[in-house]
Design a protein around this motif. Structure first.
Motif, PDB file in Angstrom:
ATOM      1  N   UNK A  20      -4.465 -10.492  -4.649  1.00 37.82           N
ATOM      2  CA  UNK A  20      -3.522  -9.401  -4.584  1.00 37.82           C
ATOM      3  C   UNK A  20      -3.726  -8.759  -3.267  1.00 37.82           C
ATOM      4  N   UNK A  21      -2.734  -8.708  -2.598  1.00 36.23           N
ATOM      5  CA  UNK A  21      -2.759  -8.156  -1.040  1.00 36.23           C
ATOM      6  C   UNK A  21      -1.903  -6.754  -0.855  1.00 36.23           C
ATOM      7  N   UNK A  22      -2.445  -5.606  -0.829  1.00 37.53           N
ATOM      8  CA  UNK A  22      -1.683  -4.458  -1.090  1.00 37.53           C
ATOM      9  C   UNK A  22      -1.502  -4.024   0.286  1.00 37.53           C
ATOM     10  N   UNK A  23      -0.344  -3.283   0.598  1.00 35.32           N
ATOM     11  CA  UNK A  23       0.072  -2.442   1.971  1.00 35.32           C
ATOM     12  C   UNK A  23       1.276  -1.941   1.814  1.00 35.32           C
ATOM     13  N   UNK A  24       1.420  -1.006   2.601  1.00 33.83           N
ATOM     14  CA  UNK A  24       2.582   0.154   2.633  1.00 33.83           C
ATOM     15  C   UNK A  24       3.354  -0.326   3.817  1.00 33.83           C
ATOM     16  N   UNK A  25       4.745  -0.301   3.805  1.00 35.02           N
ATOM     17  CA  UNK A  25       5.467  -0.351   4.951  1.00 35.02           C
ATOM     18  C   UNK A  25       5.834  -1.702   5.261  1.00 35.02           C
ATOM     19  N   UNK A  26       6.222  -2.388   6.475  1.00 39.69           N
ATOM     20  CA  UNK A  26       6.405  -3.634   6.638  1.00 39.69           C
ATOM     21  C   UNK A  26       5.233  -4.024   7.495  1.00 39.69           C
ATOM     22  N   UNK A  27       4.399  -3.597   8.019  1.00 37.20           N
ATOM     23  CA  UNK A  27       3.193  -3.969   8.977  1.00 37.20           C
ATOM     24  C   UNK A  27       2.210  -4.690   8.015  1.00 37.20           C
ATOM     25  N   UNK A  28       2.248  -6.236   8.204  1.00 35.28           N
ATOM     26  CA  UNK A  28       1.446  -6.796   7.466  1.00 35.28           C
ATOM     27  C   UNK A  28      -0.092  -6.671   7.962  1.00 35.28           C
ATOM     28  N   UNK A  29      -0.262  -6.151   9.206  1.00 38.72           N
ATOM     29  CA  UNK A  29      -1.541  -5.948   9.723  1.00 38.72           C
ATOM     30  C   UNK A  29      -2.198  -4.944   9.255  1.00 38.72           C
ATOM     31  N   UNK A  30      -1.512  -4.064   8.590  1.00 36.83           N
ATOM     32  CA  UNK A  30      -1.973  -2.777   7.877  1.00 36.83           C
ATOM     33  C   UNK A  30      -2.664  -2.943   6.373  1.00 36.83           C
ATOM     34  N   UNK A  31      -2.648  -4.314   6.151  1.00 36.98           N
ATOM     35  CA  UNK A  31      -3.288  -4.688   4.800  1.00 36.98           C
ATOM     36  C   UNK A  31      -4.785  -4.388   4.775  1.00 36.98           C
ATOM     37  N   UNK A  32      -5.024  -3.999   3.280  1.00 40.62           N
ATOM     38  CA  UNK A  32      -6.580  -3.927   2.911  1.00 40.62           C
ATOM     39  C   UNK A  32      -6.887  -5.358   2.420  1.00 40.62           C
ATOM     40  N   UNK A  33      -8.183  -5.613   2.678  1.00 43.34           N
ATOM     41  CA  UNK A  33      -8.562  -7.089   2.228  1.00 43.34           C
ATOM     42  C   UNK A  33      -8.125  -7.425   1.090  1.00 43.34           C
ATOM     43  N   UNK A  34      -7.627  -8.719   0.783  1.00 44.96           N
ATOM     44  CA  UNK A  34      -7.341  -9.278  -0.502  1.00 44.96           C
ATOM     45  C   UNK A  34      -8.238  -9.126  -1.593  1.00 44.96           C
ATOM     46  N   UNK A  35      -7.923  -8.553  -3.027  1.00 41.90           N
ATOM     47  CA  UNK A  35      -8.607  -8.686  -4.088  1.00 41.90           C
ATOM     48  C   UNK A  35      -8.232  -9.532  -5.245  1.00 41.90           C
ATOM     49  N   UNK A  36      -8.873  -9.900  -6.131  1.00 40.08           N
ATOM     50  CA  UNK A  36      -8.681 -10.745  -7.240  1.00 40.08           C
ATOM     51  C   UNK A  36      -8.544  -9.845  -8.387  1.00 40.08           C
ATOM     52  N   UNK A  96     -10.357  -0.775 -15.314  1.00 37.41           N
ATOM     53  CA  UNK A  96     -10.824  -1.455 -14.241  1.00 37.41           C
ATOM     54  C   UNK A  96     -10.848  -1.175 -12.678  1.00 37.41           C
ATOM     55  N   UNK A  97     -11.451  -1.349 -11.791  1.00 46.75           N
ATOM     56  CA  UNK A  97     -11.632  -0.869 -10.383  1.00 46.75           C
ATOM     57  C   UNK A  97     -10.572  -1.689  -9.504  1.00 46.75           C
ATOM     58  N   UNK A  98      -9.434  -1.150  -9.378  1.00 43.58           N
ATOM     59  CA  UNK A  98      -8.519  -1.780  -8.552  1.00 43.58           C
ATOM     60  C   UNK A  98      -8.470  -1.368  -6.878  1.00 43.58           C
ATOM     61  N   UNK A  99      -9.669  -0.601  -6.854  1.00 43.88           N
ATOM     62  CA  UNK A  99     -10.084  -0.271  -5.249  1.00 43.88           C
ATOM     63  C   UNK A  99      -9.536   1.184  -4.997  1.00 43.88           C
ATOM     64  N   UNK A 100      -9.914   1.654  -3.857  1.00 45.63           N
ATOM     65  CA  UNK A 100      -9.681   3.234  -3.667  1.00 45.63           C
ATOM     66  C   UNK A 100      -8.253   3.414  -3.138  1.00 45.63           C
ATOM     67  N   UNK A 101      -7.658   4.374  -3.718  1.00 43.83           N
ATOM     68  CA  UNK A 101      -6.322   4.699  -3.293  1.00 43.83           C
ATOM     69  C   UNK A 101      -6.328   5.125  -1.727  1.00 43.83           C
ATOM     70  N   UNK A 102      -5.553   4.667  -0.853  1.00 45.31           N
ATOM     71  CA  UNK A 102      -5.334   4.991   0.344  1.00 45.31           C
ATOM     72  C   UNK A 102      -3.848   5.115   0.879  1.00 45.31           C
ATOM     73  N   UNK A 103      -3.411   5.980   1.478  1.00 46.79           N
ATOM     74  CA  UNK A 103      -2.058   6.076   2.127  1.00 46.79           C
ATOM     75  C   UNK A 103      -1.013   6.433   0.760  1.00 46.79           C
ATOM     76  N   UNK A 160      -0.798   3.750  -4.773  1.00 46.48           N
ATOM     77  CA  UNK A 160      -1.724   3.877  -5.427  1.00 46.48           C
ATOM     78  C   UNK A 160      -1.826   2.818  -6.420  1.00 46.48           C
ATOM     79  N   UNK A 161      -2.917   2.155  -6.777  1.00 52.80           N
ATOM     80  CA  UNK A 161      -3.193   1.136  -7.626  1.00 52.80           C
ATOM     81  C   UNK A 161      -3.948   1.597  -8.772  1.00 52.80           C
ATOM     82  N   UNK A 162      -3.737   1.362  -9.879  1.00 48.10           N
ATOM     83  CA  UNK A 162      -5.065   1.552 -11.197  1.00 48.10           C
ATOM     84  C   UNK A 162      -4.646   0.149 -11.976  1.00 48.10           C
ATOM     85  N   UNK A 163      -5.599   0.196 -12.560  1.00 48.16           N
ATOM     86  CA  UNK A 163      -5.781  -1.312 -13.429  1.00 48.16           C
ATOM     87  C   UNK A 163      -6.655  -1.024 -14.766  1.00 48.16           C
ATOM     88  N   UNK A 164      -6.337  -1.451 -15.616  1.00 51.09           N
ATOM     89  CA  UNK A 164      -6.852  -1.821 -17.172  1.00 51.09           C
ATOM     90  C   UNK A 164      -6.564  -2.985 -17.706  1.00 51.09           C
TER      91      UNK A 164
END
Length: 520
Positions: A9-25, A413-420, A423-427
């Motif tokens: 899972x690679x999460x980002x906002x907007x169209x800028x791929x370079x703004x992505x956070x590291x991928x997570x599984x 589960x921990x889907x990472x820290x919400x930034x921008x 927001x991601x939440x997982x169970x």
């Protein structure tokens, strides 16, 4: 693009791929908490059951402001202009309401509220008194309570209550008399029902504002809780004691400052120390426009509904009460026995798509904080209800609630820290060993968010035509129910690779093949 594991899972906002956070599984999301199987619950206010004056609808454009009505307000001592008379809800015969409630899944149904503090249970099949006995403000009949018990059975629920505690439910010295509680519990058992858990008092820290005797304090609370525990042990040993059920603390004004609120610290420190099986509190981040006059700092404007500082109030309040739970009731579960967009019936926009973001984001935050159960107030009364009380049509948050109930399991589960703005939440995925469910909330009202997925997933994206819409779409199709309240088939769409999540959207994503070892 770097992929990690079979699902990434690679999460980002907007169209800028370079703004992505590291991928997570998702298969590697670690467990951070565990919630009750019936995590998402709801309230039916006692005033709905017996009929009475509840929060008045906001005037439509051109309509005159409502005038104060005569009569009590169930012990809730606020300006009379805020209330309107309502007839009892038909819990026994409304098939549509039952079907809509059943779709929220087997869960806890709490029948309480400020009006429950001063209700008299007429434990007889004879006609009820024309006026409530002295010391009470309303009358609950056997037939009405039988409707409650039958409704809870029909929706597969567990019944949670509070008991009468007003002047009428006290002896000559002012000590709580369990006679009414004993009668209500006995009649529930006679009907084949069961009170799973109970708070003695709805919002005891608010004192006389919610129907308690004048001058009610921490010493009186501790004394009453001791009597309550003795009643439970003798008459209802399987019933769990929940408390204290405080509200209006943690820095958010929802009550007048001059009413003499008794802090939770004082309530739980008085002797003999109150003991509870489940620690509870109420969370409202503010009050609605109905009550904003009580304090100029209260209230929230709709243009702030998606702001982080508004959404984060759930976190700061949970932190506040977790510290008290650990101090006064260590080892117990934490229940939020009331919550909604705002106290005092909610703002008008609580009934729109705009508030669905808070609804889902709050569930995600509070689960990560270790809250075990969250009771939304209400199922079908006033602006903050999941279901419109006049039309019995689901509101936008109802559909988000249904998807949560169906997809989100009890392991957090921990889907990472919400930034921008994303927001991601997982169970864990409900009913699927190893499966993972993720909810992605795009708070950006102008730009889509992107998710890069590897492996098979199903996507359920909720959107609306605008933030003030009263209806929503699932994957582009408007959701509606039939006259009987039976829901349409809620199907996800296959999701693989780069996904674009629309602006102002809520997406549930399911990964049945994630093989997450934390998901049994």
């Amino acid at each position: 693009m770097l992929m990690v594991g079979s699902l990434s899972l690679l999460a980002m906002t907007g169209a800028m791929l370079g703004a992505a956070t590291p991928p997570v599984d998702p298969g590697r999301f670690a467990q951070v908490a565990k919630v009750d199987d019936q995590y998402q619950a709801y309230n039916v206010e006692m005033v709905e059951v017996v009929g009475g004056r509840f929060w008045a609808p906001y005037p439509k454009p051109g309509e005159p402001r409502p005038q104060p009505a005569a009569g009590g307000s169930g012990g809730v001592d606020i300006a009379a202009v805020m209330f309107r008379k309502r007839e009892p809800i038909d819990l026994a015969g409304d098939t549509r309401l039952r079907n809509l409630a059943r779709a929220l899944g087997p869960t806890y149904v709490r029948v309480s509220g400020g009006w429950a503090n001063a209700v008299y249970f007429h434990d007889s099949d004879t006609p009820p008194p024309a006026t409530p006995p002295k010391g009470y403000q309303s009358v609950l009949t056997r037939a009405q309570w039988a409707g409650v018990v039958d409704f809870v059975k029909a929706v597969g629920g567990k019944l949670v209550v509070s008991f009468p505690v007003s002047d009428g439910a006290r002896d000559a010295s002012g000590v709580w008399d369990p006679d009414q509680a004993r009668r209500l519990n006995a009649y529930t058992e006679k009907l084949g029902g069961h009170i799973y858990a109970a708070e003695l008092i709805n919002e005891p820290n608010a004192g006389s504002m919610v129907g308690l005797p004048k001058g009610y304090d921490a010493v009186a609370f501790a004394r009453d809780m001791a009597v309550f525990r003795a009643f439970r042990d003798a008459d209802a040993p399987q019933m769990k004691i929940v408390g204290p059920g405080s509200t209006g603390e943690a820095g958010f004004v929802i009550m007048p400052r001059n009413i003499g609120v008794v802090p939770t610290d004082a309530l739980m420190s008085a002797e003999p120390r109150p003991r509870v099986d489940i620690f509870s509190y109420h969370f409202y981040g503010t009050v609605s426009k109905r009550c904003a006059a009580m304090d100029k700092s209260a209230g929230i404007s709709p243009d702030r509904a998606l702001d982080e500082d508004w959404l984060a109030r759930a976190d700061s309040t949970a932190t506040y009460y977790k510290e008290r739970q650990q101090r006064f009731a260590p080892g117990t579960d934490i229940w939020i026995t009331e919550t909604a967009q705002a106290a005092c019936g909610g703002d008008a926009w609580a009934a729109t798509w705009r508030d669905s973001f808070r609804y889902v984001d709050q569930l995600g935050r509070q689960a990560k904080q270790g809250v075990s159960v969250v009771f939304h107030n209400t199922l079908a009364a006033s602006d903050y209800a999941l279901i419109d009380e006049a039309t019995m049509m689901p509101r936008p948050s109802y559909w988000a609630a249904v998807l949560w109930a169906r997809l989100m399991g009890n392991v957090v589960l921990d889907a990472g820290r919400n930034e921008g703005k994303l927001h991601l939440y997982s169970q864990c995925l409900r009913g699927t060993p190893g499966g993972v469910a993720l909810v992605a909330i795009n708070l950006d009202t102008a730009n889509p968010a992107s998710l890069s997925l590897a492996g098979k997933a199903a996507r359920y994206t909720l959107t609306a035509d605008n933030l003030d819409a009263g209806s929503v779409k699932l994957n582009g199709r408007t959701l509606a129910v039939g006259q009987d309240g039976v829901l349409p088939n809620l199907k996800g769409v296959a999701a693989r690779g780069l996904q674009s999540l629309p602006a102002a959207s809520i997406s549930y994503l399911t990964y049945p093949d994630a093989r997450n070892p934390a998901c049994p």
